[in-house]
Design an enzyme around this catalytic site. Sequence first.
Site, mmCIF file in Angstrom:
data_model
loop_
_atom_site.group_PDB
_atom_site.id
_atom_site.type_symbol
_atom_site.label_atom_id
_atom_site.label_comp_id
_atom_site.label_asym_id
_atom_site.label_seq_id
_atom_site.Cartn_x
_atom_site.Cartn_y
_atom_site.Cartn_z
ATOM 1 N N ARG A 317 1.827 -11.779 10.479
ATOM 2 C CA ARG A 317 1.499 -12.138 11.863
ATOM 3 C C ARG A 317 -0.002 -12.385 12.019
ATOM 4 O O ARG A 317 -0.416 -13.238 12.797
ATOM 5 C CB ARG A 317 1.999 -11.071 12.840
ATOM 6 N N GLU A 719 2.495 -7.611 24.578
ATOM 7 C CA GLU A 719 1.345 -7.583 23.669
ATOM 8 C C GLU A 719 0.233 -8.592 23.992
ATOM 9 O O GLU A 719 -0.953 -8.266 23.852
ATOM 10 C CB GLU A 719 1.815 -7.819 22.227
HETATM 11 N N1 MTE Z 1 3.230 -0.748 27.938
HETATM 12 C C1 MTE Z 1 3.261 0.580 28.141
HETATM 13 N N2 MTE Z 1 3.038 1.060 29.372
HETATM 14 N N3 MTE Z 1 3.499 1.451 27.112
HETATM 15 C C2 MTE Z 1 3.707 0.998 25.837
HETATM 16 O O1 MTE Z 1 3.924 1.795 24.916
HETATM 17 N N4 MTE Z 1 3.870 -0.965 24.349
HETATM 18 C C3 MTE Z 1 3.468 -2.362 24.127
HETATM 19 C C4 MTE Z 1 3.862 -3.216 25.325
HETATM 20 N N5 MTE Z 1 3.443 -2.599 26.553
HETATM 21 C C5 MTE Z 1 3.670 -0.416 25.598
HETATM 22 C C6 MTE Z 1 3.443 -1.254 26.711
HETATM 23 C C7 MTE Z 1 4.045 -2.960 22.933
HETATM 24 S S1 MTE Z 1 3.310 -2.672 21.463
HETATM 25 C C8 MTE Z 1 5.150 -3.765 22.986
HETATM 26 S S2 MTE Z 1 5.744 -4.516 21.601
HETATM 27 C C9 MTE Z 1 5.858 -4.021 24.234
HETATM 28 O O2 MTE Z 1 5.285 -3.327 25.337
HETATM 29 C C10 MTE Z 1 7.308 -3.580 24.052
HETATM 30 O O3 MTE Z 1 8.049 -3.695 25.197
HETATM 31 P P1 MTE Z 1 8.677 -5.067 25.744
HETATM 32 O O4 MTE Z 1 9.183 -5.809 24.552
HETATM 33 O O5 MTE Z 1 9.741 -4.615 26.639
HETATM 34 O O6 MTE Z 1 7.563 -5.772 26.423
HETATM 35 N N1 HPA Z 2 6.467 -7.537 15.707
HETATM 36 C C1 HPA Z 2 6.584 -6.243 16.017
HETATM 37 N N2 HPA Z 2 7.277 -5.389 15.327
HETATM 38 C C2 HPA Z 2 7.903 -5.837 14.247
HETATM 39 C C3 HPA Z 2 7.835 -7.175 13.857
HETATM 40 C C4 HPA Z 2 7.075 -8.084 14.630
HETATM 41 O O1 HPA Z 2 6.958 -9.292 14.356
HETATM 42 N N3 HPA Z 2 8.557 -7.314 12.742
HETATM 43 C C5 HPA Z 2 9.024 -6.089 12.456
HETATM 44 N N4 HPA Z 2 8.655 -5.206 13.359
HETATM 45 MO MO1 MOS Z 3 4.783 -3.554 19.621
HETATM 46 S S1 MOS Z 3 3.306 -3.364 18.212
HETATM 47 O O1 MOS Z 3 5.552 -4.832 18.686
HETATM 48 O O2 MOS Z 3 5.675 -2.138 19.280
#
Ligand code: MTE
Ligand code: HPA
Ligand code: MOS
Length: 778
Positions: A317, A719
Amino acid sequence: MRRARQRPAVAAPLPHDSAVQHVSGAALYIDDLPEPRDLLHAYIRLSERAHARIARLEVAAVAAAPGVAAVMTARDLPAANDIGPVLPGDLVFADGVVEYWGQSLFAVAAESVELARAAAFKAVVDYEDLPAILDIETALTRQSFVLPTQVMRRGDAAAALARAPHRLKGRLAIGGQDHFYLEGQVAMAMPREGGDMLVLSSTQHPSEVQHLVAKVLGLPDSAVVTEVRRMGGGFGGKETQAAPIACTAALLAQRTGRPVKLRLDRDDDMILTGKRHDFIADYDVGFDAEGRIRGIALMLASRCGISPDLSGAVNDRAMMHADNCYYLENVTITSHRCKTNTVSNTAFRGFGGPQGMMAIEQVVDEIARRLGMDPLAVRKRNFYGLRRRNLTPYRMKVEDNVIPGLVAELEESADYAARRAAAARFNASSPWLKRGLALTPVKFGISFTATSMNQAGALLHVYTDGSVQLNHGGTEMGQGLFIKVAQVVADEFGIDIARVKITATTTEKVPNTSPTAASSGSDLNGKAAQAAAREIKSRLARCAASLWGGKPQDVVFAEGEVRLGRRSLSFAALARHAHRSRVSLSATGFYRTPKLRYDPKTHRGRPFYYFAYGAAMSEVEIDTLTGEYKLRRVVILHDCGASLNPAIDLGQVEGGFVQGMGWLTSEELCWDAEGRLTTHAPSTYKIPACSDVPPDFRVALRRGRNREPSIYRSKAVGEPPLMLAISVFHALRDAIAAVGEYQLSPLLDAPATSERVLLAVEDLRERLGRTSARLAAE
Ligand code: MTE
Ligand code: HPA
Ligand code: MOS
C-alpha cells in the site's frame, strides 16, 4: 392528528448510537463487564533482551506464588504456538530464543492482577545474548528482510532521469506511531460446556481471533466464539494484535477451566504490541523548469520488526500511494521490508499509504524549493489529468479525478494566495518568529489490496412487533460504523431508526468475516445488510401483494408503513401477517466488491474500487530560537462522496487529521541501544491533546457522489483524512525555509518535534552563513 413525517435516516447527521453512553460512562467495554465469580486475571512476562538464547526459564516459583492458578510457557501449549495472521512468525510464547525486547515469555493466571504480576516476576530467566539488528539502515546493509523486495515499474525511470533538465536526490526518515487507543488490549476467555470457548476480545478481526484461538487450543473453529460489542479505539492496532492477547487468555482458561481476563496496562501494551512502520525514503527525481516530474526512482524501506505480520500488504500500500495525486510517467518504486529485532509492526490508519505519500510530497516540495516556485503550483502541475496522464504506476486508471477541482475550491475558500502573501509580509518584519503554510492533497485507494478480503456478511431478523435486529461482520471502534449500517437498514424498510437494534459482533451470527479495516467497513457491511433487508422486503412485498392483490414490485416501504395503491399496513402489522402466513422474517446478506483484480506479483491491476480525496491547508508559526511552534489555522475540504452521515464523517475527518498531526509532529518513538522502547507511557510519548487542535479549524465535506454504485454513493472516510496532516509537516518546512528567505530547502525528518525544527533552523542558518561567506569571497 397527523404524526410528523419520518425523515430518511441515510445522509442525516445522526449522532453516534453510543454517544450518550460514551460521554456518560455507560458504554460497556470488556473490562467494564460484570466479572464472573471465579474469574482469574492474567499477566504476561516480557523478554528483556532484543535477541538472545533463553538459557534458563524457571517458573516453579511463579507457580508456587500466592493466588496462582496456572503458568504457561511455550512448552505447555496443547496444540500450536504460531499465530502469524498471513504467514508464520508470530508466537504466543517465545520458544528457546527471544527475538525482540518485550516478547512474551510466559503467562500466569492468578486470583488478582496484582498477584499475577507479582508471581510473574518470581521467574528465573537467563539469557545468552545474540547479535541484534535494530534499525532500518543496519537491516538494509545486512539484507535482513521479512519478505522479498518488491519493485513497481512503469516507463524508463533511469533514461528519463538522465535526460531531465533538473535532478535532485535526497532522503527522508519517517517515524512510526503507537496506536494509543484509549482502551488497551483486553480479552476475557470463558470456557463453555464440552471444552468450547467463548472469547470476548477487543478486536477489529473477530474471525481471525476465533480461528487462532481454535488453533492454539487444538479445537475446530466451530467450538470457539468471538464477540465484541465495541472497542475503545482500534486504529489498525487491533487488526492482528488482539489475537495474542485473546489466545493467551483462552489458553489459561482452557488450562484452569475458569474464565480468564487479560488486560494489558499501558506500558506493557506499548511495549508488546506492533505499531506503525517507520520508513526511510530515498528519492532521485528528474524534472523540468516548470517543476513537472519527468522520471523518478523511489526507494522505500520500512522497519517490519521480527515477523511478516501484515507487512507485505502495508508495504504494497505504501508503494501504491507513492504517487499520491501525481502522474509519474517514468517511475521505479523499490520496497524493502526490513527484518529487525523489534516488535513486529502492523496496521495503522492509512496502512503504509501515509508513508508512501510523505515520500512523494517531500519530492514535490523539494522540486518547488529548488526552482523557487510556490509548492502548490508544482503540486498542481503534476496532478493526474482528467483524460490523459491518468494511469497510476500500477496501471489503474484514475477515473474520478476530483483533485484539481477540489484543490481549486479549497485554494479559494481557504484564501491561499492572500494568506501566503500575509505570511511573507509577517516573515519579512519578524526576525525570530516565522510563519509557514502548505496546501497538500490526498488520494487514497479504497478496498483491501488483497482482493479476497473484500467481502462481508450480515444477518437480519424482523420480529413480529416490527422491530429489527441487525448484525453484520463489521466491528465498532468509535468510527460510527454501526449507526451507518443501521441507517441503511432503516431506510430499506422505511422505518424509524429507533426500531433497528444494533447488536454486538459475534462469529456465531456472521462467519468468516474480514477485519474491519481498510476503511471499508460501511462500504462492505452496509451493502451486505442492504442485501439482507432487500431479501426480507421481497418476501414481505409478496405477502402484501397476495393479501391485497397486485404486484410485489409496486409495494412501497416508507414512513413506517407498507403500501400498495391505496391499501396500507404498518410495518409491524405486515410482519405479523407474514409470520402467520409462515414466511421467514430472517435473512442473511452477502456482498463482494465488484471490478477488483490485482496481481501482487507484477503489481498491476485494479486493487481499488475507487479513490477518496481531500485537501488541507495548514498554517504554522515557529519560534526559531526554541523550535517551538503553534498550528494557527487549518482548512480542510474532504470528499466522502454522498455522505451516509455527515456528523460522523466530520468527526472522522477531524479525528483523522489530528491523529495524523500527532504522527508527524509530537509522537516520537525511541529505542535505546539495546532495543528497548523508552517511550512507553504518555509521560514520554506525546499524543495531541485538546489544546493542540488548531484554534481556527474549518472542516467541510465536498458535495458530490461516488461515481461507483457504492452504498448510497458514499465514500469510505476512516483512514484518508489522516494524510491531510501532511500539510502541517510542509507548513513547518515552509516556516523553516523562511529563515533563509526561501533560498534553501530545510532538512527535516518526521516527526517534526520542536527539537527537530530547531535543528533544521540551525542547519539552515549554518548553510546560509556558508553560502554568504562564499558569495562574499567570490
Ligand atoms: N475512528 C475511531 N473513532 N476509532 C478508530 O479506531 N479506526 C480507523 C478509522 N477511524 C478508528 C477510526 C481505521 S484504521 C479504520 S481502517 C477505519 O476507521 C475502520 O472503520 P470503517 O471501515 O468502518 O471506517
Ligand atoms: N488495509 C487494511 N488492512 C488490511 C489490508 C489493507 O489493505 N489488507 C489486509 N489488512
Ligand atoms: Mo485500519 S489501519 O485499516 O484498521
